[in-house]
Design a protein around this motif. Structure first.
Motif, PDB file in Angstrom:
ATOM      1  N   ASP A  67     105.221  30.587  32.971  1.00 11.83           N
ATOM      2  CA  ASP A  67     105.498  31.850  32.305  1.00 11.83           C
ATOM      3  C   ASP A  67     104.432  32.084  31.245  1.00 11.83           C
ATOM      4  OD1 ASP A  67     106.839  34.172  31.559  1.00 11.83           O
ATOM      5  OD2 ASP A  67     108.060  33.126  30.074  1.00 11.83           O
ATOM      6  N   GLY A  68     103.915  33.285  31.159  1.00 11.69           N
ATOM      7  CA  GLY A  68     102.967  33.608  30.093  1.00 11.69           C
ATOM      8  C   GLY A  68     101.528  33.698  30.541  1.00 11.69           C
ATOM      9  N   VAL A  69     101.187  33.108  31.673  1.00  7.49           N
ATOM     10  CA  VAL A  69      99.855  33.244  32.255  1.00  7.49           C
ATOM     11  C   VAL A  69     100.028  33.534  33.739  1.00  7.49           C
ATOM     12  CG1 VAL A  69      98.743  31.726  30.587  1.00  7.49           C
ATOM     13  CG2 VAL A  69      99.621  30.772  32.715  1.00  7.49           C
ATOM     14  N   THR A  70      98.958  33.985  34.369  1.00  5.43           N
ATOM     15  CA  THR A  70      99.004  34.323  35.794  1.00  5.43           C
ATOM     16  C   THR A  70      98.019  33.447  36.541  1.00  5.43           C
ATOM     17  OG1 THR A  70      99.526  36.617  35.197  1.00  5.43           O
ATOM     18  CG2 THR A  70      98.873  36.193  37.480  1.00  5.43           C
ATOM     19  N   PRO A  71      98.465  32.271  36.992  1.00 10.78           N
ATOM     20  CA  PRO A  71      97.537  31.359  37.671  1.00 10.78           C
ATOM     21  C   PRO A  71      97.246  31.809  39.092  1.00 10.78           C
ATOM     22  CG  PRO A  71      99.740  30.469  37.742  1.00 10.78           C
ATOM     23  CD  PRO A  71      99.824  31.723  36.924  1.00 10.78           C
ATOM     24  N   SER A  72      96.139  31.338  39.622  1.00  7.69           N
ATOM     25  CA  SER A  72      95.896  31.418  41.060  1.00  7.69           C
ATOM     26  C   SER A  72      96.116  30.020  41.618  1.00  7.69           C
ATOM     27  CB  SER A  72      94.482  31.910  41.354  1.00  7.69           C
ATOM     28  OG  SER A  72      93.515  31.074  40.749  1.00  7.69           O
ATOM     29  N   PHE A  73      96.401  29.942  42.900  1.00  7.93           N
ATOM     30  CA  PHE A  73      96.740  28.666  43.507  1.00  7.93           C
ATOM     31  C   PHE A  73      95.814  28.351  44.678  1.00  7.93           C
ATOM     32  CE2 PHE A  73     100.582  29.899  41.331  1.00  7.93           C
ATOM     33  CZ  PHE A  73     101.055  28.700  40.814  1.00  7.93           C
ATOM     34  N   VAL A  74      95.467  27.081  44.789  1.00  7.23           N
ATOM     35  CA  VAL A  74      94.756  26.576  45.958  1.00  7.23           C
ATOM     36  C   VAL A  74      95.510  25.352  46.447  1.00  7.23           C
ATOM     37  CG1 VAL A  74      92.488  27.416  45.214  1.00  7.23           C
ATOM     38  CG2 VAL A  74      93.227  25.105  44.574  1.00  7.23           C
ATOM     39  N   HIS A  75      95.246  24.971  47.688  1.00  4.98           N
ATOM     40  CA  HIS A  75      95.884  23.790  48.258  1.00  4.98           C
ATOM     41  C   HIS A  75      94.843  22.697  48.457  1.00  4.98           C
ATOM     42  CE1 HIS A  75      99.011  26.618  48.591  1.00  4.98           C
ATOM     43  NE2 HIS A  75      98.618  27.181  49.719  1.00  4.98           N
ATOM     44  N   ASP A  76      95.265  21.473  48.262  1.00  8.47           N
ATOM     45  CA  ASP A  76      94.354  20.328  48.307  1.00  8.47           C
ATOM     46  C   ASP A  76      93.491  20.328  49.566  1.00  8.47           C
ATOM     47  OD1 ASP A  76      95.475  19.516  45.957  1.00  8.47           O
ATOM     48  OD2 ASP A  76      96.567  17.812  46.788  1.00  8.47           O
ATOM     49  N   ASP A  77      92.212  20.035  49.366  1.00  2.00           N
ATOM     50  CA  ASP A  77      91.268  19.900  50.467  1.00  2.00           C
ATOM     51  C   ASP A  77      91.590  18.608  51.222  1.00  2.00           C
ATOM     52  OD1 ASP A  77      88.994  19.337  52.063  1.00  2.00           O
ATOM     53  OD2 ASP A  77      87.699  20.467  50.717  1.00  2.00           O
ATOM     54  N   GLU A  78      91.918  18.716  52.490  1.00  2.00           N
ATOM     55  CA  GLU A  78      92.353  17.554  53.272  1.00  2.00           C
ATOM     56  C   GLU A  78      91.248  16.528  53.499  1.00  2.00           C
ATOM     57  OE1 GLU A  78      94.126  18.952  56.847  1.00  2.00           O
ATOM     58  OE2 GLU A  78      95.849  19.879  55.818  1.00  2.00           O
ATOM     59  N   GLU A  79      90.002  16.901  53.210  1.00  2.00           N
ATOM     60  CA  GLU A  79      88.893  15.959  53.398  1.00  2.00           C
ATOM     61  C   GLU A  79      88.897  14.863  52.341  1.00  2.00           C
ATOM     62  OE1 GLU A  79      83.980  15.991  53.635  1.00  2.00           O
ATOM     63  OE2 GLU A  79      85.107  17.880  53.618  1.00  2.00           O
ATOM     64  N   TYR A  80      89.549  15.126  51.190  1.00  2.00           N
ATOM     65  CA  TYR A  80      89.511  14.196  50.064  1.00  2.00           C
ATOM     66  C   TYR A  80      90.914  13.703  49.726  1.00  2.00           C
ATOM     67  CZ  TYR A  80      84.907  16.293  49.650  1.00  2.00           C
ATOM     68  OH  TYR A  80      83.643  16.746  49.926  1.00  2.00           O
ATOM     69  N   GLU A  81      90.983  12.788  48.777  1.00  2.00           N
ATOM     70  CA  GLU A  81      92.261  12.211  48.372  1.00  2.00           C
ATOM     71  C   GLU A  81      92.462  12.368  46.868  1.00  2.00           C
ATOM     72  OE1 GLU A  81      92.437   8.157  49.629  1.00  2.00           O
ATOM     73  OE2 GLU A  81      92.405   8.662  51.769  1.00  2.00           O
ATOM     74  N   GLY A  82      93.727  12.308  46.445  1.00  2.00           N
ATOM     75  CA  GLY A  82      94.040  12.317  45.030  1.00  2.00           C
ATOM     76  C   GLY A  82      93.572  13.576  44.321  1.00  2.00           C
ATOM     77  N   PRO A  83      93.300  13.484  43.033  1.00  2.00           N
ATOM     78  CA  PRO A  83      92.860  14.655  42.272  1.00  2.00           C
ATOM     79  C   PRO A  83      91.585  15.306  42.815  1.00  2.00           C
ATOM     80  CG  PRO A  83      93.534  12.911  40.781  1.00  2.00           C
ATOM     81  CD  PRO A  83      93.528  12.305  42.168  1.00  2.00           C
ATOM     82  N   VAL A  84      90.720  14.500  43.454  1.00  2.00           N
ATOM     83  CA  VAL A  84      89.480  15.071  43.996  1.00  2.00           C
ATOM     84  C   VAL A  84      89.798  16.163  45.013  1.00  2.00           C
ATOM     85  CG1 VAL A  84      87.353  14.583  45.259  1.00  2.00           C
ATOM     86  CG2 VAL A  84      88.206  12.949  43.579  1.00  2.00           C
ATOM     87  N   ALA A  85      90.873  15.987  45.782  1.00  2.00           N
ATOM     88  CA  ALA A  85      91.241  16.978  46.787  1.00  2.00           C
ATOM     89  C   ALA A  85      91.545  18.328  46.145  1.00  2.00           C
ATOM     90  CB  ALA A  85      92.445  16.483  47.583  1.00  2.00           C
ATOM     91  N   GLY A  86      92.228  18.303  45.014  1.00  2.00           N
ATOM     92  CA  GLY A  86      92.539  19.542  44.319  1.00  2.00           C
ATOM     93  C   GLY A  86      91.326  20.168  43.665  1.00  2.00           C
ATOM     94  N   VAL A  87      90.503  19.334  43.040  1.00  2.00           N
ATOM     95  CA  VAL A  87      89.298  19.842  42.384  1.00  2.00           C
ATOM     96  C   VAL A  87      88.351  20.456  43.407  1.00  2.00           C
ATOM     97  CG1 VAL A  87      87.272  19.226  41.029  1.00  2.00           C
ATOM     98  CG2 VAL A  87      89.492  18.223  40.468  1.00  2.00           C
ATOM     99  N   ALA A  88      88.162  19.780  44.536  1.00  2.00           N
ATOM    100  CA  ALA A  88      87.260  20.294  45.575  1.00  2.00           C
ATOM    101  C   ALA A  88      87.722  21.657  46.066  1.00  2.00           C
ATOM    102  CB  ALA A  88      87.181  19.297  46.734  1.00  2.00           C
ATOM    103  N   ALA A  89      89.019  21.813  46.280  1.00  2.00           N
ATOM    104  CA  ALA A  89      89.541  23.097  46.740  1.00  2.00           C
ATOM    105  C   ALA A  89      89.349  24.181  45.689  1.00  2.00           C
ATOM    106  CB  ALA A  89      91.022  22.955  47.093  1.00  2.00           C
ATOM    107  N   ALA A  90      89.586  23.841  44.436  1.00  2.00           N
ATOM    108  CA  ALA A  90      89.466  24.827  43.364  1.00  2.00           C
ATOM    109  C   ALA A  90      88.025  25.272  43.160  1.00  2.00           C
ATOM    110  CB  ALA A  90      90.036  24.264  42.066  1.00  2.00           C
ATOM    111  N   LEU A  91      87.087  24.350  43.279  1.00  2.00           N
ATOM    112  CA  LEU A  91      85.687  24.697  43.050  1.00  2.00           C
ATOM    113  C   LEU A  91      85.202  25.773  44.007  1.00  2.00           C
ATOM    114  CD1 LEU A  91      83.998  21.232  42.349  1.00  2.00           C
ATOM    115  CD2 LEU A  91      84.511  23.047  40.705  1.00  2.00           C
ATOM    116  N   ASP A  92      85.797  25.854  45.175  1.00  2.00           N
ATOM    117  CA  ASP A  92      85.391  26.875  46.148  1.00  2.00           C
ATOM    118  C   ASP A  92      85.741  28.282  45.689  1.00  2.00           C
ATOM    119  OD1 ASP A  92      84.315  25.040  47.906  1.00  2.00           O
ATOM    120  OD2 ASP A  92      86.134  24.858  49.118  1.00  2.00           O
ATOM    121  N   THR A  93      86.599  28.414  44.676  1.00  2.00           N
ATOM    122  CA  THR A  93      87.028  29.735  44.221  1.00  2.00           C
ATOM    123  C   THR A  93      86.517  30.072  42.819  1.00  2.00           C
ATOM    124  OG1 THR A  93      89.104  28.987  43.183  1.00  2.00           O
ATOM    125  CG2 THR A  93      89.148  29.394  45.555  1.00  2.00           C
ATOM    126  N   VAL A  94      85.765  29.167  42.215  1.00  2.00           N
ATOM    127  CA  VAL A  94      85.314  29.343  40.828  1.00  2.00           C
ATOM    128  C   VAL A  94      84.046  30.203  40.777  1.00  2.00           C
ATOM    129  CG1 VAL A  94      84.308  28.109  38.860  1.00  2.00           C
ATOM    130  CG2 VAL A  94      86.347  27.214  39.985  1.00  2.00           C
TER     131      VAL A  94
END
Length: 207
Positions: A67-94
């Motif tokens: 509540d209070g902000v409007t985030p965008s969402f990405v789903h973990d990149d299946e090529e990677y594991e752990g937090p790297v999977a999320g970061v890799a997916a997010a970087l594609d939209t930055v």
């Protein structure tokens, strides 16, 4: 001046130590952990965060808790594991030159501490700026140049941890948490178990 950075909140973990319930929607003083993290990073960067989740259902559950902000969402990149999977997916939209990466289970994130890391990044222009605690970099509280972080991920083994990826960055500026003020030390705290919700000194944090 606020660094031109997009906040990435890594939220794809399974919360195994916390129990059967998704810890990111657990509440601390009446607010879900994911909401506290998302709002703090938005305040620090003046930009709504990207939240990296496991899948669409998980994203919908977390969206309801923010509540209070409007985030965008990405789903973990299946090529990677752990937090790297999320970061890799997010970087594609930055579309900013920098990102701030943190965990969704960090309810004591301090905008002041985040901005101070950003000031170092702006002044020194390294590949990344991360706190060091216990002799190791804390990659889930770091400011990174997007192009450098992307190259480090692409050049690493798919199973490399986020810490392993960050240690590939050069130059990497480190900030000893033991020598910093209280805002950074509190900001680094995360929640692994229910007992952690009762600790952390949230009332003493200066944001």
């Amino acid at each position: 001046m606020v660094l031109d950075a997009t906040p990435i909140v890594v939220a794809g973990g399974r919360s195994l130590r916390f129990g059967s319930r998704d810890k990111l929607v657990a509440e601390l003083n009446g607010r879900p952990l994911i909401d506290r993290a998302a709002v703090a990073v938005a305040r620090a960067t003046r930009t709504d965060p990207i939240v990296a989740t496991r899948d669409r259902d998980h994203a919908s559950r977390l969206d309801d808790a923010i509540d209070g902000v409007t985030p965008s969402f990405v789903h973990d990149d299946e090529e990677y594991e752990g937090p790297v999977a999320g970061v890799a997916a997010a970087l594609d939209t930055v579309d900013t030159p920098w990102v701030f990466v943190c965990g969704g289970d960090m309810p004591w994130l301090s905008p002041r501490a985040i901005r101070r890391l950003g000031e170092r990044a702006e002044h020194l222009s390294p590949a990344g700026v991360v706190p060091v605690s216990g002799g190791h970099p804390e990659p889930l509280h770091g400011v990174y140049r997007v192009n450098d972080l992307r190259r480090a991920i692409e050049g690493a083994c798919p199973r490399t941890s986020l810490r392993g990826v960050v240690e590939r960055l050069s130059p990497l500026v480190t900030v000893p948490a033991t020598h910093a003020d209280d805002s950074l030390r509190h900001s680094l705290a995360d929640v692994d178990e229910h007992a952690d919700l009762l600790s952390g000194g949230a009332a003493t944090i200066t944001q």
